[in-house]
Design a protein around this motif. Sequence first.
Motif, short mmCIF file in Angstrom:
data_model
loop_
_atom_site.label_atom_id
_atom_site.label_comp_id
_atom_site.label_asym_id
_atom_site.label_seq_id
_atom_site.Cartn_x
_atom_site.Cartn_y
_atom_site.Cartn_z
N HIS A 183 -3.35 -1.16 3.08
CA HIS A 183 -3.34 -0.95 4.53
C HIS A 183 -3.34 0.55 4.82
N TYR A 184 -2.55 1.29 4.05
CA TYR A 184 -2.56 2.75 4.11
C TYR A 184 -3.28 3.25 2.87
N TYR A 185 -3.99 4.37 2.99
CA TYR A 185 -4.60 4.92 1.78
C TYR A 185 -4.62 6.45 1.86
N SER A 198 0.82 -1.21 0.00
CA SER A 198 0.00 0.00 0.00
C SER A 198 0.85 1.27 0.00
N ARG A 199 2.16 1.11 0.20
CA ARG A 199 2.99 2.31 0.15
C ARG A 199 3.90 2.32 -1.08
N MET A 200 3.64 1.38 -2.00
CA MET A 200 4.42 1.36 -3.23
C MET A 200 3.74 2.27 -4.25
N GLY A 201 3.90 3.54 -4.01
CA GLY A 201 3.25 4.48 -4.91
C GLY A 201 4.05 5.75 -4.97
N GLY A 202 3.44 6.75 -5.52
CA GLY A 202 4.13 8.03 -5.63
C GLY A 202 3.30 8.94 -6.47
N SER A 203 3.97 9.74 -7.30
CA SER A 203 3.19 10.66 -8.10
C SER A 203 3.68 10.77 -9.53
N ILE A 204 2.73 11.14 -10.36
CA ILE A 204 3.02 11.52 -11.73
C ILE A 204 2.94 13.04 -11.73
N SER A 215 0.12 -3.84 12.28
CA SER A 215 1.20 -3.68 11.32
C SER A 215 0.71 -4.11 9.94
N SER A 216 1.45 -3.71 8.92
CA SER A 216 1.05 -4.09 7.56
C SER A 216 1.04 -5.60 7.42
N ASP A 217 1.99 -6.26 8.05
CA ASP A 217 2.01 -7.73 7.97
C ASP A 217 0.75 -8.34 8.56
N THR A 218 0.35 -7.83 9.72
CA THR A 218 -0.86 -8.36 10.35
C THR A 218 -2.08 -8.08 9.49
N TYR A 219 -2.12 -6.86 8.94
CA TYR A 219 -3.25 -6.50 8.07
C TYR A 219 -3.33 -7.46 6.88
N ASP A 220 -2.18 -7.71 6.25
CA ASP A 220 -2.16 -8.60 5.09
C ASP A 220 -2.61 -10.01 5.47
N LYS A 221 -2.20 -10.44 6.66
CA LYS A 221 -2.62 -11.78 7.11
C LYS A 221 -4.12 -11.80 7.41
N LEU A 257 -9.33 0.19 8.60
CA LEU A 257 -9.49 1.11 7.47
C LEU A 257 -10.28 2.37 7.83
N LEU A 258 -10.68 2.47 9.09
CA LEU A 258 -11.40 3.66 9.52
C LEU A 258 -10.54 4.91 9.30
N THR A 259 -9.24 4.77 9.47
CA THR A 259 -8.36 5.92 9.26
C THR A 259 -7.36 5.60 8.16
N PRO A 260 -6.89 6.63 7.45
CA PRO A 260 -5.95 6.40 6.34
C PRO A 260 -4.62 5.81 6.79
N ALA A 261 -4.20 6.13 7.99
CA ALA A 261 -2.92 5.60 8.45
C ALA A 261 -3.11 4.18 8.95
N GLY A 262 -2.10 3.35 8.77
CA GLY A 262 -2.21 1.98 9.28
C GLY A 262 -1.84 1.97 10.74
#
Lengths: 343, 547
Positions: free
Chosen positions: B452-454, A188-194, B65-71, B56-61
């Motif tokens: 996990h982050y958005y 989810s952090r493998m991104g960036g910008s154009i 952890s990302s590993d736990t989220y993926d699992k 996913l309620l908040t943009p930050a994970g």
Amino acid sequence: MLLSLSLFPPQASTNAAEVDALYLFLVALCSLTAFGVIAAMTFFAIRYRRRPGNEVGADIHGSTVLEIIWTAIPFVILMFVFAWGASLYFKLSRPPEDAMEVFVVGRQWMWKIQHMEGRREINTLHVPLGKPVKLTMTSEDVIHAFYVPAFRVKADVVPGRYTTLWFQPTQTGEFHLFCAEYCGTEHSRMGGSIIVMQPAEYEAWLAAAPGGGGLPSGGSASLTPVQLGKKLFTEKACATCHLPAPGGVGPVLVGIYGQQVELASGATVKVDEAYIRESILTPLAKVVKGFPPAMPTFGGQLTEEQVMSLIAYVKSLSDGAGSGAAVPAAPAASTPATLAPAN
Amino acid sequence: MQTSERKKPNYLNAEHTVASWLLTVDHKRIAILYLVSITLMFFIGGLMAGAIRTELLTPAGDLMSSDTYDKAFTLHGIVMVFFFLIPSIPATLGNFLVPLMIGAKDLAFPRLNLLSWYVYIVGATIGIVATVTGGLDTGWTLYTPYSTAYATTNVVLPAIGIFITGFSSILTGLNFIVTIHKMRAPGLTWFRLPLFIWAHYATSIVMVLATPVIAITVLMVVLDRGFGLGIFDPKAGGDPVLFQHLFWFYSHPAVYIMILPAMGVISEVIPCFSKKRIFGYNFIAASSLSIAVIGFFVWGHHLFTTPQSMYAAMAFSIISFAVAVPSAVKTFNWAATMYKGSITFEAPMIYAFGFMGLFLVGGLTGLFLGALGLDLHVHDTYFVVAHFHYIMVGGAIMAYMAGLHFWWPKITGKMYPEGPAKAAALIIFVGFNLTFFPQFLAGYAGMPRRYHYYPPEFQIFNVLSTAGASILGFGYLLPLCYLLWSLRHGREAGPNPWGATGLEWMIDSPPPPHNFDTTPVVNWEPYDYPAAHRDAAKDAVPEAASV
């Protein structure tokens, strides 16, 4: 206003409006269908609810006429949607001839980008406004996907082969770049910008730090891909067999890009990025007719960037590649000629 | 007490020992074993969904952890798809009802049926224990070369779990096919069969033909990972995209394993609560078969962004649009069944209405994904997540709930409480839409799945979705409570509380151990509600019989 903004990514490419048009058409079509069916069911549920005098349903088996109607009409509509989607897809999968090329290598978890003019960057891609851009992409590890919502384009980035994606930006600004294919922990952090710039600004940006971008790249940072490819062509002794004129152990590479060549098996193959790549990494897979299967494999000896540079160089030996602008590539025949004796 | 002594024994009270349950070959008891197991699976999968939505309620994970989220999302997917949805309707309602509906004493191979439950339990246990203890972070799709060469988590054991569970599916499918061919009661011709049977027949074909492919595929993953076979490894000349073709060759038809039986349930419920024949019986039956067959040739629509050839993509796209037609035909026929009916609104019907609404949205949004140029934008975004949840949760689970309520009186002999059941159906419907509709919007706005982050601009959709998920979770707990409550306190159902047609309603509730004392002879059409009504009227008012 605020709501409508958030329902669509920015429309920042020539494709975006067309994709949105199909989307809105389908939203309308599907809403109408769903509304129609739900309205009918609601009407039936109220009109034909059980009450005194309506203890049992009418004795109806069905209606062949209705069945034909509601099979045929959806079929015709669906075929229309198919045709619309397919024609859009053709457009999205076929980059224009004059597109400027950029190399992209994905890896866990970053995007490495190489401009033909030599500049490199990570997780950011600068492009000029209004010019079609074609990305040639591969991955060093797992499958990734290069996704720019504002351009409505996405393509998987697959290890072991090239995929392409193109767009023509219509808006300056900064837009999201995402990896869309799950690729592990930091996906989810493998991104960036154009970053889309005015052409003049873009030229200035390219010139500002040639080859820079702050990347350690083993001393070849200042070289363009074609220059790097040319250097590798010498270092790896390719020029020993691939002479500028017939007579070498291997085929002449001058002018070969884009041509159809006949293979030892009798089949023909078009010389494109994929074929050149395959011929470097697994040379015996498709040997050109009339040549011995003598080439050693370079699989495992070259990084993806080096393979891409070699391809860029081979392409520059043919006219019309357009990407060899950084070297005096036009009289291609003379360039390898000066190289060959060096080995 | 005196009354129960006078009663004939039924399948529930004929024997009481634990062994009589664990070694039973009675299809009805095996259905109960499945029911208990998949309910457990559903709540494990649901717990993971809750964890995902909370994160996913908040943009930050920030929660895990990302590993736990993926699992968490991997476990959610694997449990829900392989251990809940695929067995859900066929292994519970199908197991219980296929013999009853065709007038048979059991399935063709009762011991095989028991074996299939044990195979399922072994597979699911390995899958869950491995996934929970070691954790698996590949997503349920196990894409290569991530799963074969890069994931540091425990891929092999869960893959073996999936491999084993597949055999349970194959055995069930085989059992149904033979049973439906060979054990129908005298006079019960193919076109007198309930559509539930047609749906299960079509499903069984898919189970038997498609499941071996996923078994082979996960085996290849295991061999590739464990022994470096290199089938999917480009460095060894393999092709990672080949995995996707094999995976979806099963996993797309698997969607039909989930939805066809659901359609079968709806085809029983709507006529019953409309007191009317099903509209267009032949067309619904034929559409089940055509969905099963055409469904084998659409897998490539999961691969529009991969480097498959442009012409292959076009072929997969056009076939995908074609498979939408029989689903549309079914929907129109269900709606038309209500025309001039005598409609009542008991809980199964409310759930069936919920199915219709959600399946419509799920099916129609499939058109967006089948349209090639548009799919390039929405592929692997939340649009896809929303779409398949509308089909698999909105469609399949709503229908499963409809069926569970509809046949609950038959299975347990008790009525569930009507008020709470209707309320739950409504709460689930509202919660579901609030959870998943915003995900269509998030997807089109560009939010990729498995993030996990958005970026913060997507938060509004995620807040709505998480709010909906809490309502939905509450909604799913309700049936668990009131259905269990009804076991003790529900009123006696009697053989046919809904006035439904079908052989299963002609015997006691719960049915006797061997279903039918004498083999029924069928000389009537399915869904003959007009005749059933005339017969009932005759019984009630004998003088009216002369008319």
